[in-house]
Motif scaffolding. Structure first.
Motif, PDB file in Angstrom:
ATOM      1  N   GLY A 121     -71.529 -22.355  28.342  1.00 27.71           N
ATOM      2  CA  GLY A 121     -71.492 -21.282  27.354  1.00 27.71           C
ATOM      3  C   GLY A 121     -71.743 -19.918  27.968  1.00 27.71           C
ATOM      4  O   GLY A 121     -71.077 -18.926  27.626  1.00 27.71           O
TER       5      GLY A 121
ATOM      6  N   TYR B 267     -74.904 -28.919  17.556  1.00 30.07           N
ATOM      7  CA  TYR B 267     -73.644 -29.589  17.207  1.00 30.07           C
ATOM      8  C   TYR B 267     -73.326 -30.691  18.209  1.00 30.07           C
ATOM      9  O   TYR B 267     -72.917 -31.795  17.824  1.00 30.07           O
TER      10      TYR B 267
ATOM     11  N   SER C 273     -74.431 -24.546  19.122  1.00 28.37           N
ATOM     12  CA  SER C 273     -73.554 -25.441  19.890  1.00 28.37           C
ATOM     13  C   SER C 273     -74.337 -26.633  20.414  1.00 28.37           C
ATOM     14  O   SER C 273     -73.831 -27.763  20.430  1.00 28.37           O
TER      15      SER C 273
ATOM     16  N   TYR D 101     -68.797 -21.527  22.516  1.00 29.69           N
ATOM     17  CA  TYR D 101     -68.926 -22.870  21.949  1.00 29.69           C
ATOM     18  C   TYR D 101     -68.016 -23.849  22.700  1.00 29.69           C
ATOM     19  O   TYR D 101     -68.421 -24.969  23.039  1.00 29.69           O
TER      20      TYR D 101
ATOM     21  N   GLY E  99     -66.003 -24.912  15.673  1.00 29.77           N
ATOM     22  CA  GLY E  99     -66.452 -23.772  16.482  1.00 29.77           C
ATOM     23  C   GLY E  99     -66.159 -22.445  15.808  1.00 29.77           C
ATOM     24  O   GLY E  99     -66.997 -21.529  15.831  1.00 29.77           O
TER      25      GLY E  99
END
Length: 419
Positions: A294, A83, A80, A271, A254
């Motif tokens: 998270g 990303y 995550s 996520y 996700g």
């Protein structure tokens, strides 16, 4: 090793705990599994917790439940973070472009698999259709759909016996009578522990994304019958449209991330929590706020599983004998099929088309009936081709999820580099 969703995880636990280690006999394993299928939340993690509790009490349950989740949680938080920071790069954008298309086929497969198990009567198929209409055309919230389905099953369906094929259970043992005051103390302790972060966050940070994250996912933990697929449609609706933590396509990213990591698929919620904290960090560094989001999401999502097992396990066998309760739960499972179908349609539209608008069909007594309408000129042919290839791999050639995701990710990368 637990890739492939709850079905694969439950099978893996059976092979290790029953066949290889001999920790628990076959009938006891199935009994525990039947209990966990009744509960909201990730059934595979609950089953791991139950087996640990059965073998070594509360300490064993905590160790088993935590270690079932922690490896996947570490992986999903790391991915995550990558990303959130690098999603606009060609490499990650291409990989996730392909993964989105593959997820489409995976969700469709989930609709078929769960539907075969849950839709055993005309009444259940009717509930599934109503649940789809309620989500797709009326945008009714997931908890309301679950509540109405449960009440319908309680009052209108034929009571389901614990030995019916839908449930796949053996008659319950009603002889165990735990001390009520002790179980009540256990229940209160775990509820207080579960909710403790909320006032701390409210006092330390005030109103903001992290407080909203905890409130949302604590509520989700109480109504997530049917696993991650069932709750994702509601989470997507709230996270994308109400809070605007994510863009529509990012929910697919996700889910693709969660499919490629070990552990419960519901880790996809961490996520969502990561991106919520990252994009509304307040006084914190964005990555630290994302990590906090998270972790808070994981706490709100998984701690209730310990509550259900430690406080409720001694009573579960007695509850399994309640025919009306089983009728209500089977109705909820049927409604979940309609919710997952809505998720599949929602994902399909946002994968294949880049422009979608909501069209109002009817307004009656303040209730708006609408549906999403894609702009066919915005169709992404590359995404459609990858989705079809993924579907063929899963349905025609019976390839595993991991191999399908790898092939789709590579195809997506090639498409982004070439087109």
């Amino acid at each position: 090793m637990s890739f492939g969703g709850p079905a694969a995880q439950i099978g893996l636990m059976h092979r290790i705990c029953v066949e290889e280690k001999g920790w628990i006999p076959e009938d006891r394993y199935m009994h525990a599994l039947n209990y966990c299928m009744l509960l909201p939340g990730p059934e595979a993690q609950q089953l791991a917790t139950y087996i640990g509790w059965l073998l070594h009490g509360v300490r064993g349950g905590i160790v088993a439940g935590l270690l079932f989740v922690l490896p996947g949680l570490v992986v999903i938080l790391a991915l995550s973070g990558l990303y959130a920071v690098y999603q606009e790069t060609t490499l990650l954008a291409g990989l996730f472009f392909g993964l989105k298309a593959a997820v489409l086929a995976i969700v469709v497969e989930a609709v078929i698999r769960i539907g075969k198990r849950a839709l055993k009567s005309g009444f259940h198929r009717f509930l599934a259709a109503l649940a789809f209409i309620a989500h797709f055309f009326l945008a009714l919230p997931f908890p309301l759909v679950v509540l109405v389905a449960g009440l319908a099953g309680l009052f209108f369906s034929r009571p389901v016996s614990v030995s019916d094929p839908v449930q796949g259970n053996e008659p319950s043992d009603r002889s165990y009578r735990p001390a009520f005051h002790r179980q009540l103390a256990v229940l209160l302790f775990w509820i207080i522990l579960w909710l403790a972060p909320f006032p701390i966050l409210a006092l330390a940070l005030g109103e903001g994304a992290l407080s909203d994250v905890f409130a949302l996912f604590a509520k989700m933990a109480l109504v997530t019958f049917g696993g991650a697929y069932a709750v994702l449609a509601y989470v997507a609706q709230v996270a994308v449209e109400q809070y605007q933590w994510l863009r529509p396509g990012e929910m697919l990213d996700g889910l693709a991330l969660a499919e490629t990591t070990p552990g419960p698929l519901v880790l996809v919620l961490s996520y969502v929590g990561f991106l919520a904290g990252f994009r509304d960090p307040g006084i914190m560094h964005p990555l630290m706020a994302g990590l906090a989001g998270g972790l808070i999401t994981a706490w709100a999502t998984f701690v209730p599983s310990f509550i259900w097992i430690f406080a409720g396990a001694p009573y579960m066998e007695r509850l399994r004998g309640n025919r009306r309760l089983n009728a209500a739960l089977s109705a909820i499972t049927a409604a979940v099929v309609g919710v997952i179908l809505n998720l599949a349609v929602w994902f399909a539209l946002h994968v294949v088309f880049t422009r979608i608008e909501d069209v109002t069909l009817l307004q009656v007594a303040g209730l708006s009936v609408s549906m999403p309408r894609p702009d066919f000129a915005s169709m992404d042919l590359a995404a459609l081709v990858i989705a079809v290839i993924s579907a063929l791999m899963i349905f025609r050639f019976h390839q595993g999820i991991g191999r399908t995701l790898i092939v789709s990710a590579l195809l997506g990368l090639v498409a982004r580099l070439v087109l």
